[in-house]
Design an enzyme around this catalytic site. Structure first.
Site, PDB file in Angstrom:
ATOM      1  CG  ASP A  68     -85.911 -59.669 -74.278  1.00 16.42           C
ATOM      2  OD1 ASP A  68     -85.916 -58.434 -74.378  1.00 16.42           O
ATOM      3  OD2 ASP A  68     -84.861 -60.346 -74.320  1.00 16.42           O
ATOM      4  CG  ASP A 107     -83.257 -60.679 -77.965  1.00 16.76           C
ATOM      5  OD1 ASP A 107     -82.635 -59.913 -77.207  1.00 16.76           O
ATOM      6  OD2 ASP A 107     -83.037 -61.906 -78.010  1.00 16.76           O
ATOM      7  CG  HIS A 109     -81.236 -61.037 -82.623  1.00 21.91           C
ATOM      8  ND1 HIS A 109     -80.348 -60.346 -81.837  1.00 21.91           N
ATOM      9  CD2 HIS A 109     -81.780 -62.009 -81.828  1.00 21.91           C
ATOM     10  CE1 HIS A 109     -80.357 -60.866 -80.615  1.00 21.91           C
ATOM     11  NE2 HIS A 109     -81.225 -61.860 -80.583  1.00 21.91           N
ATOM     12  CG  HIS A 159     -84.219 -65.655 -81.187  1.00 21.96           C
ATOM     13  ND1 HIS A 159     -83.026 -66.326 -81.336  1.00 21.96           N
ATOM     14  CD2 HIS A 159     -83.965 -64.635 -80.311  1.00 21.96           C
ATOM     15  CE1 HIS A 159     -82.091 -65.751 -80.603  1.00 21.96           C
ATOM     16  NE2 HIS A 159     -82.628 -64.714 -79.974  1.00 21.96           N
ATOM     17  CE  LYS A 184     -82.734 -57.869 -74.237  1.00 20.67           C
ATOM     18  NZ  LYS A 184     -82.333 -59.225 -74.652  1.00 20.67           N
ATOM     19  CB  CYS A 228     -82.847 -61.499 -71.498  1.00 18.16           C
ATOM     20  SG  CYS A 228     -82.177 -62.117 -73.073  1.00 18.16           S
TER      21      CYS A 228
END
Length: 325
Positions: A68, A107, A109, A159, A184, A228
């Site tokens: 990340d 990440d 999202h 985020h 993820k 993470c």
């Protein structure tokens, strides 16, 4: 002369014993005949893991997990303190050519993700939890959503929204040739700190299939140590991959939670190190013991390895039989 099956099996057993003895003698010659070395070798032998371990020691294939390193975690909406300070070292590690596989996680999202404070009103909170916590809910609070079983979630600022600049890897980081990338946190209804699985322990990201049978250990760097990076390290150990966090190439959200996570990693059998120390440890007993301890703890000895070893033993035995004949 044709040997009977009993004789053939005896030859197989004798050959196997000889191989184990040879490995033990070589290992003691390299690492010393201490009580710890002897005890570890004995346990590996009893679990039929000695040959697997010795192959890992002599043919290291470390993997690198870069977690990340995204704009929002570096100078964006959820910036981790001192995150920019690790970028140069992270790139040095990525460029070191010491790793069989390099995998980047991101990440990724959707806008309605459960971890966003802005979406708090979109889902029902667990009534029992809410009764005990009647006050105002604020950013960074941990809440419990109504679910079976109830689901605990920290509420973060929005985020790493999919296809936004904040979700992209920082521009100072360059991918090596043949790097992998996994996404993820793509499910709206569950977060995913670990690069392996979601926070429910399911939701496989595909990382395990990329590395499980292709690396002997992993080094984990990036952001954030207490979430993470740490969760990824814990899952690696859980599935039988020895894992090491490099503290000089990672940063945490808060000192208290970072120390707590590092303690959890150590308790789970993972290692906490720095880039120079890890690099200098490749020929040491501490690294060999980490490999052994992880094998013994998980005892997920791949069946195909047994088949391979047995096949080799039988092949040698047949050669012996043919020679005697």
């Amino acid at each position: 002369m044709i040997l009977k099956m009993e004789s053939l099996l005896l030859l197989c057993g004798l050959f196997s014993i000889t191989v184990c003895e040879d490995i033990m003698n070589e290992a003691i010659g390299r690492f010393g005949e201490t009580e710890e070395v002897s005890s570890t070798l004995s346990m590996l032998s009893n679990k039929n893991l000695l040959d697997v371990w010795w192959n890992q020691v002599n043919n290291p294939k470390p993997g690198l997990l870069v977690i990340d390193l995204q704009n929002d975690f570096i100078n964006g909406s959820l910036a981790v303190p001192e995150a920019e300070d690790i970028l140069e070292l992270c790139q040095e590690i990525i460029d070191s050519k010491m790793f069989t596989k390099t995998i980047f996680s991101k990440d990724w999202h959707p806008s309605d993700h459960i971890s966003f404070f802005s979406n708090l009103g979109e889902r029902e909170l667990d009534p029992a939890w809410r009764e005990k916590h009647p006050g105002e809910i604020k950013m960074f609070d941990e809440v419990v959503f109504a679910r079976d079983p109830p689901y605990t979630q920290v509420l973060w600022p929005d985020h790493c929204l999919q296809d936004t600049e904040g979700s992209e890897i920082h521009s100072s980081i360059n991918y090596p040739f043949l790097a992998f990338e996994i996404l993820k946190g793509t499910d709206s209804d569950i977060d995913s700190y670990s690069a392996f699985f979601d926070n429910g322990g399911n939701g496989d990201t595909g990382l395990q299939s990329i590395i499980k049978d292709f690396v002997t250990e992993v080094v984990v760097i990036g952001l954030a140590t207490d979430y993470c990076v740490g969760s990824t390290t814990l899952d690696a150990q859980k599935i039988g991959i020895p894992a090491t966090i490099l503290t000089d190439a990672s940063r945490g959200v808060a000192a208290e939670t970072t120390e707590s996570m590092l303690a959890r990693v150590k308790a789970a059998g993972g290692q906490v190190s720095t880039w120079p120390d890890w690099r200098d440890s490749l020929e040491t007993w501490s690294r060999a013991k980490h490999l052994a301890d992880t094998l013994l703890a998980t005892h997920q000895h791949n069946h195909s390895t047994h088949i391979y070893t047995s096949t080799i033993i039988l092949l040698v035995s047949y050669i012996i039989v043919a020679f005697i004949r």
